[in-house]
Scaffold this active site. Structure first.
Site, PDB file in Angstrom:
ATOM      1  N   THR A 117     -18.216  39.033   8.042  1.00  0.00           N
ATOM      2  CA  THR A 117     -16.846  39.166   7.532  1.00  0.00           C
ATOM      3  C   THR A 117     -15.938  38.043   8.021  1.00  0.00           C
ATOM      4  O   THR A 117     -16.132  37.518   9.128  1.00  0.00           O
ATOM      5  CB  THR A 117     -16.258  40.523   7.986  1.00  0.00           C
ATOM      6  OG1 THR A 117     -14.856  40.532   7.731  1.00  0.00           O
ATOM      7  CG2 THR A 117     -16.441  40.756   9.479  1.00  0.00           C
ATOM      8  N   TYR A 141     -13.871  45.722  14.744  1.00  0.00           N
ATOM      9  CA  TYR A 141     -14.726  45.509  13.569  1.00  0.00           C
ATOM     10  C   TYR A 141     -15.225  44.055  13.546  1.00  0.00           C
ATOM     11  O   TYR A 141     -16.432  43.794  13.495  1.00  0.00           O
ATOM     12  CB  TYR A 141     -13.947  45.854  12.294  1.00  0.00           C
ATOM     13  CG  TYR A 141     -14.620  45.402  11.034  1.00  0.00           C
ATOM     14  CD1 TYR A 141     -15.902  45.823  10.719  1.00  0.00           C
ATOM     15  CD2 TYR A 141     -13.967  44.527  10.147  1.00  0.00           C
ATOM     16  CE1 TYR A 141     -16.523  45.395   9.552  1.00  0.00           C
ATOM     17  CE2 TYR A 141     -14.575  44.111   8.985  1.00  0.00           C
ATOM     18  CZ  TYR A 141     -15.856  44.538   8.689  1.00  0.00           C
ATOM     19  OH  TYR A 141     -16.474  44.110   7.542  1.00  0.00           O
TER      20      TYR A 141
END
Ligand code: UDP
Length: 327
Positions: A117, A141
């Site tokens: 990501t 995350y």
């Protein structure tokens, strides 16, 4: 052609990847714990229910299907939740991926495509985010995904595992043929929440912060169509099958849109009013995440076809009106 183990194949991106794999002549085997995924979304190959934290179950699945490659989508992926519950992110994402990598290597599978990501870059004002930009994630995350990237590098050096790592920017849209689409419970992503607000399924869309240092005060993201994104995964698989070295690729278009711009486009695509309220910032959000590289285009030959914002919203809107899954 052959069998590919798709972790998270019952989820949004994983289910689109299974469709693309099947269309390319591969057999996608979905491995999913159905915590956030949907069995109804498993339409293109066998389903194996299981959890990445269960190493024995992974070993069974590798022995039963003997995949030549893994596409690893399964993960917890919400920024806010990762700040509130970091343990779940480190355990599920990092420990789970460690189990998967070790099971793959011991199962004789040494080609790995990984969903990473742009959240691994963190908040870097005025820095072009290309694949060599130092990564400074600002939430658990992003940190968990960066750790898995490092793990893949270590296992590559030690055990010969080859990987293609894709750093996604913001994925939106749905299968143009309407077979699969985005459906999260609870929903946290901007485009489906906007569509919920437009058709009255929720009162309004809350804009998370209007005081960011951007032209209209709202966060800027780079949106990419899920079908284009999974096309890149097929090219990543070709890359590995051709014997090439491990490589990292950003998957974004290089165009940024603010939250207010996405709202405006949603209004014009659906031709409906959008109820909106202005709210506080969401903890952990970066101001601006836009890909500064076209490495996937130049090296993989990736050609995004549907990644303009109106097309993404139109495809998401069509799915929103016709498709959903049930437990
Ligand atoms: N966002 C928002 N309201 C919402 C959900 C998201 O304003 O109800 C904003 C969020 O702050 C971010 C952008 O929309 O700037 C995209 O958020 P999303 O959760 O879709 O993806 P993320 O960028 O967190 O991966």
């Amino acid at each position: 052609m052959g069998t590919v183990l798709v972790t998270g194949g019952a989820g949004y991106i994983g289910s689109h990847a299974c469709k693309a794999l099947r269309a390319a002549g591969h057999l996608p085997v979905t491995f999913d714990n159905l915590e956030t995924g949907w069995q109804d979304a498993v339409k293109f190959g066998p389903f194996e229910q299981g959890d990445l934290l269960d190493r024995g179950r992974l070993d069974e699945v590798f022995a039963a299907h003997k995949p030549f490659a893994v596409m690893h989508f399964a993960a917890l992926s919400q920024v806010g939740e990762s700040i509130a519950e970091p343990g779940r992110y480190w355990r599920n994402n990092v420990s789970g991926s460690l189990n998967l990598i070790e099971a793959a290597i011991e199962g004789g599978c040494e080609q790995f495509v990984f969903s990473s990501t742009c959240a691994t870059y963190g908040d870097q004002d005025n820095v072009v985010l290309n694949e060599d930009t130092p990564q400074h994630p600002i939430n658990a995350y992003g940190a968990s995904k960066r750790a898995i990237e490092e793990m893949l590098g270590d296992f590559g050096r030690a055990r010969g595992l080859r990987s293609v790592i894709f750093r996604y920017f913001n994925v939106a849209g749905a299968d143009p043929e309407g077979e699969v689409g985005e459906f999260h419970l609870p929903e946290t992503h901007l485009v489906p929440l906007l569509l919920d607000a437009i058709d009255g399924k929720r009162e309004a869309l809350t804009i998370y912060g209007t005081d960011y240092d951007t032209p209209d005060g709202t966060c800027i993201r780079d949106y990419v169509h899920v079908s284009d994104l999974v096309d890149a995964h097929l090219l990543g698989l070709d890359w590995l099958q051709a014997g090439k070295e491990s490589r990292v690729f950003n998957l974004g278009t290089g165009s940024g849109f603010s939250v207010r711009e996405v709202i405006d486009h949603s209004r014009s695509v659906t031709n409906r009013p959008v109820p909106v309220v202005e709210g506080a910032r969401r903890e952990g959000d970066c101001t601006k995440l836009v890909s500064g590289s076209d490495r996937a285009v130049s090296e993989l030959g990736w050609q995004p076809k549907r990644s303009n914002l109106d097309q993404m919203i139109a495809d998401a809107w069509r799915w929103h009106q016709t498709g959903h899954y049930e437990r």
